[in-house]
Design a protein around this motif. Structure first.
Motif, PDB file in Angstrom:
ATOM      1  N   SER A  25       0.853  -1.186   0.000  1.00 54.83           N
ATOM      2  CA  SER A  25       0.000   0.000   0.000  1.00 54.83           C
ATOM      3  C   SER A  25       0.889   1.237   0.000  1.00 54.83           C
ATOM      4  O   SER A  25       2.109   1.132   0.172  1.00 54.83           O
ATOM      5  CB  SER A  25      -0.905   0.007   1.227  1.00 54.83           C
ATOM      6  N   ASP A  26       0.290   2.389  -0.190  1.00 52.52           N
ATOM      7  CA  ASP A  26       0.999   3.667  -0.221  1.00 52.52           C
ATOM      8  C   ASP A  26       2.174   3.627  -1.193  1.00 52.52           C
ATOM      9  O   ASP A  26       3.330   3.857  -0.805  1.00 52.52           O
ATOM     10  CB  ASP A  26       1.502   4.054   1.181  1.00 52.52           C
ATOM     11  N   THR A 227      -3.940   0.064  -7.236  1.00 57.20           N
ATOM     12  CA  THR A 227      -4.310   1.465  -7.042  1.00 57.20           C
ATOM     13  C   THR A 227      -5.536   1.858  -7.836  1.00 57.20           C
ATOM     14  O   THR A 227      -6.086   2.921  -7.631  1.00 57.20           O
ATOM     15  CB  THR A 227      -3.169   2.398  -7.458  1.00 57.20           C
ATOM     16  N   PHE A 228      -5.923   1.017  -8.792  1.00 59.98           N
ATOM     17  CA  PHE A 228      -7.013   1.317  -9.712  1.00 59.98           C
ATOM     18  C   PHE A 228      -6.750   2.626 -10.443  1.00 59.98           C
ATOM     19  O   PHE A 228      -7.640   3.396 -10.729  1.00 59.98           O
ATOM     20  CB  PHE A 228      -8.364   1.375  -8.982  1.00 59.98           C
TER      21      PHE A 228
ATOM     22  N   ILE B  90      -9.116   0.553 -18.838  1.00 57.24           N
ATOM     23  CA  ILE B  90      -9.398   1.183 -17.544  1.00 57.24           C
ATOM     24  C   ILE B  90      -9.570   2.682 -17.722  1.00 57.24           C
ATOM     25  O   ILE B  90     -10.491   3.280 -17.174  1.00 57.24           O
ATOM     26  CB  ILE B  90      -8.267   0.912 -16.526  1.00 57.24           C
ATOM     27  N   ALA B  91      -8.680   3.293 -18.514  1.00 56.51           N
ATOM     28  CA  ALA B  91      -8.690   4.749 -18.637  1.00 56.51           C
ATOM     29  C   ALA B  91      -9.994   5.235 -19.261  1.00 56.51           C
ATOM     30  O   ALA B  91     -10.592   6.201 -18.782  1.00 56.51           O
ATOM     31  CB  ALA B  91      -7.500   5.206 -19.471  1.00 56.51           C
ATOM     32  N   ASP B 117      -9.048   3.908  -4.315  1.00 54.66           N
ATOM     33  CA  ASP B 117     -10.373   3.676  -4.895  1.00 54.66           C
ATOM     34  C   ASP B 117     -10.760   4.793  -5.831  1.00 54.66           C
ATOM     35  O   ASP B 117     -10.344   5.938  -5.669  1.00 54.66           O
ATOM     36  CB  ASP B 117     -11.422   3.537  -3.798  1.00 54.66           C
ATOM     37  N   PHE B 118     -11.558   4.402  -6.801  1.00 58.26           N
ATOM     38  CA  PHE B 118     -12.097   5.365  -7.748  1.00 58.26           C
ATOM     39  C   PHE B 118     -13.595   5.379  -7.521  1.00 58.26           C
ATOM     40  O   PHE B 118     -14.287   4.409  -7.846  1.00 58.26           O
ATOM     41  CB  PHE B 118     -11.759   4.925  -9.175  1.00 58.26           C
ATOM     42  N   ILE B 119     -14.104   6.463  -6.895  1.00 62.65           N
ATOM     43  CA  ILE B 119     -15.505   6.441  -6.472  1.00 62.65           C
ATOM     44  C   ILE B 119     -16.276   7.569  -7.145  1.00 62.65           C
ATOM     45  O   ILE B 119     -15.941   8.750  -6.997  1.00 62.65           O
ATOM     46  CB  ILE B 119     -15.616   6.588  -4.939  1.00 62.65           C
ATOM     47  N   VAL B 120     -17.279   7.199  -7.925  1.00 65.42           N
ATOM     48  CA  VAL B 120     -18.195   8.195  -8.478  1.00 65.42           C
ATOM     49  C   VAL B 120     -19.566   7.952  -7.859  1.00 65.42           C
ATOM     50  O   VAL B 120     -19.814   6.912  -7.249  1.00 65.42           O
ATOM     51  CB  VAL B 120     -18.286   8.107 -10.015  1.00 65.42           C
ATOM     52  N   CYS B 121     -20.475   8.916  -8.004  1.00 62.29           N
ATOM     53  CA  CYS B 121     -21.795   8.750  -7.406  1.00 62.29           C
ATOM     54  C   CYS B 121     -22.537   7.600  -8.111  1.00 62.29           C
ATOM     55  O   CYS B 121     -22.241   7.301  -9.274  1.00 62.29           O
ATOM     56  CB  CYS B 121     -22.580  10.050  -7.508  1.00 62.29           C
TER      57      CYS B 121
END
Lengths: 279, 294
Positions: A25-26, A227-228, B90-91, B117-121
């Protein structure tokens, strides 16, 4: 942890030297650059060895393909069609499944009355199995290039060699072969570049990365998954590969200049990079 | 499928195979060949359009557009294409979700990237969380097609740019001497003539595209490689059709499929070359003129 420390821990991680656990992580930029760069060792290993061994097989195959004899020409034509006509991806899969199916205990065979046992476990590992596939694949592609060049060796060169009383091996070694290489070199440079690009497929096809020792793309996708965020690791791989490509071009240009050194300046052919992506 | 398939354990070999090869899962396997052909059928024209756009942009007099066109064609050369495939999927996904997020939830105050994380509503998710399975699958397939089109579009742009420059310049000058505008000369003279010069490059590209289709598997689409591995794996007695590890045979089948596809493409492209050479000022066109009396 400082960047120097990271480099000490991970610079040779892909060949099993240094820290055992990958960062979890990090992730810092330094870690990403170091690990992906460390993976590049595998790409260079696969590319360089396959290219070197493939060169000799390709010369042989091109000569066979140019032969008048049916028994020599046909196998070579089939070999080239088989490897150029199917995706490298499928070839990797197929090779891996074949190697896995070989008996684990090894194959026993008799030679000069004595029994030998050849182990087959190493074939399922990437360093050997994938190398064999890449070697055969690049041999087929290069053979087609060399064959094309062989067909366009100027007739006058061969007549001149005949007039000097050369024949057979000496004519081939001193006249035909150098000319063939000179004509084939620009296309062969492309082949080399795309062979190096193709090495990224190794760990994405079926050969498993043992103890997380993988190539550059393997580590990049590791980071991207954790990391996505694809916007950092993949451009790093891209940067490394652009540098590698430039190195190959420089190296091959050097050889190209040597092959063409007897020609007047204007007649020398410059290397031109043409796209030929996947095999 | 057949009436005698109710109890596979009692069948003899020929019938067992007849039932085995027509089971529901195998139908999915056969349908996935359609997926591959569909991908080729959609990607080839889309990539050609992208390529045409790229080539026109690279010729443009407007500097930013020209730089964009040249950059687009240049960037895919030095980098392994598989990196692009993994990156774009992904992009693009994140770019679409981000755009929708900006439009649909303007008052969302949390950051989109929270740590890893990639967080959208929820309203901006693609596809929506409650969408049926087929929407998810076609969205994945659509992303794959777009990725293929972007990468192969760059190569096509390279080929078409070269082809446009190969059309004899005198022809365009003649067209302009006849009073055609630059645009008319481009449409009526340059574009119809460039295909014969582009064809060797484009056929090479087609072969590469055919051989790139197994990469669909890496992009998460259930393609032929997925099914071959799925069906070929060892099946124990709890399955209706137990068999040992047959992945090798399935993959051999795929190999034959691709070799066949290559052979068919070679023949078709050969014919196309003959047709396009007709009446052209090239070696091939000249040869045709000599054979057929005027």
């Amino acid at each position: 942890m400082s960047c120097v420390q990271t480099i000490q821990d991970y610079a040779l991680r892909s060949i099993g030297i240094g820290e055992r656990l990958l960062p979890r992580s990090d992730f810092t930029l330094c870690e990403q650059f170091t690990l992906i760069g460390s993976g590049l060792i595998w790409n260079v290993y696969f590319g360089a060895l396959a290219l070197f061994c493939g060169f000799f097989l390709a010369t042989g195959l091109a000569l066979m393909r140019n032969s008048h004899l049916h028994v020599l020409r046909k196998p070579s034509e089939w070999f080239i069609f088989l490897f150029r006509g199917s995706p490298l991806f499928i070839q990797f899969f197929l090779a891996y499944e074949t190697f896995v199916m070989l008996p684990r205990a090894g194959i026993e065979f008799h030679l000069l009355g004595a029994g030998f046992t050849a182990g087959t476990g190493w074939l399922t590992r990437a360093w050997a199995g994938a190398l064999i596939v890449l070697f055969l694949n690049t041999a087929a592609y290069s053979a087609e290039i060399f064959y094309g060049a062989l067909r366009s060796v100027p007739k006058g060169d061969i007549d001149a060699a005949d007039a000097y009383g050369m024949s057979g091996l000496s004519r081939f070694r001193r006249v035909i072969w150098p000319t063939m290489l000179r004509l084939a070199w620009p296309a062969y440079t492309n082949e080399a570049i795309f062979l190096f690009h193709a090495t990224t497929l190794v760990f994405f096809s079926s050969f498993p990365a043992w103890q997380q020792k993988g190539d550059a793309l393997y580590y990049a996708s590791y980071f991207a998954e954790k990391t996505f965020n694809p916007f950092i690791p993949y451009p790093i791989v891209a940067g490394y590969f652009i540098i590698l490509t430039l190195l190959i071009i420089t190296l091959f240009n050097f050889v190209n200049r040597r092959l063409n050194r007897h020609l007047p300046q204007v007649a020398r052919r410059r290397l031109k990079i043409r796209p030929q992506v996947i095999r | 499928m057949f009436s005698f398939c109710t109890d596979p354990d009692t069948l003899d070999t020929a019938r067992w195979f007849a039932c085995y090869l027509t089971s529901g899962k195998h139908m999915g396997f056969y349908a996935s060949f359609g997926t591959v052909l569909l991908l080729l059928a959609i990607t080839a024209p889309v990539a050609l359009i992208f390529g045409f756009g790229g080539a026109v942009a690279a010729r443009s007099r407007f500097l930013p557009l020209r730089l964009f066109g040249q950059g687009y064609t240049a960037i895919v050369r030095g980098v392994p294409d598989i990196v692009f495939f993994l990156f774009f999927v992904i992009a693009l996904d994140q770019a679409f979700e981000w755009l929708r997020h900006k439009v649909k939830c303007p008052d969302w105050d949390q950051p989109i990237r929270q740590g890893s994380d990639f967080i959208v509503c929820p309203a901006a998710k693609l596809p929506l969380g409650n969408a049926p399975q087929w929407v998810h699958e076609s969205y994945g397939f659509g992303l794959a097609v777009l990725t293929f089109a972007i990468v192969f579009g760059a190569f096509a742009a390279n080929v078409l740019h070269g082809a446009m420059r190969a059309v004899p310049h005198a022809q365009i000058e003649t067209a302009e001497a006849y009073g055609m505008t630059e645009r008319q000369a481009f449409r009526r003279v340059l574009v119809p003539q460039m295909w014969i010069y582009a064809l060797p490059g484009l056929s090479n590209l087609w072969m590469i595209l055919v051989k790139a289709t197994p990469l669909l598997f890496l992009l998460g689409v259930e393609d032929i490689v997925y099914w071959a591995r799925e069906l070929g794996g060892m099946k124990t007695q709890i399955y209706a059709y137990p068999h040992p590890d047959w992945r090798l045979w399935y993959l051999l089948g795929l190999l034959v499929f691709y070799l066949g596809l290559t052979k068919v493409s070679e023949v078709m492209l050969g014919r196309l070359t003959t047709r396009l050479s007709h009446g052209q000022a090239t070696l091939g066109g000249d040869a045709q003129r000599k054979v057929t009396p005027a």
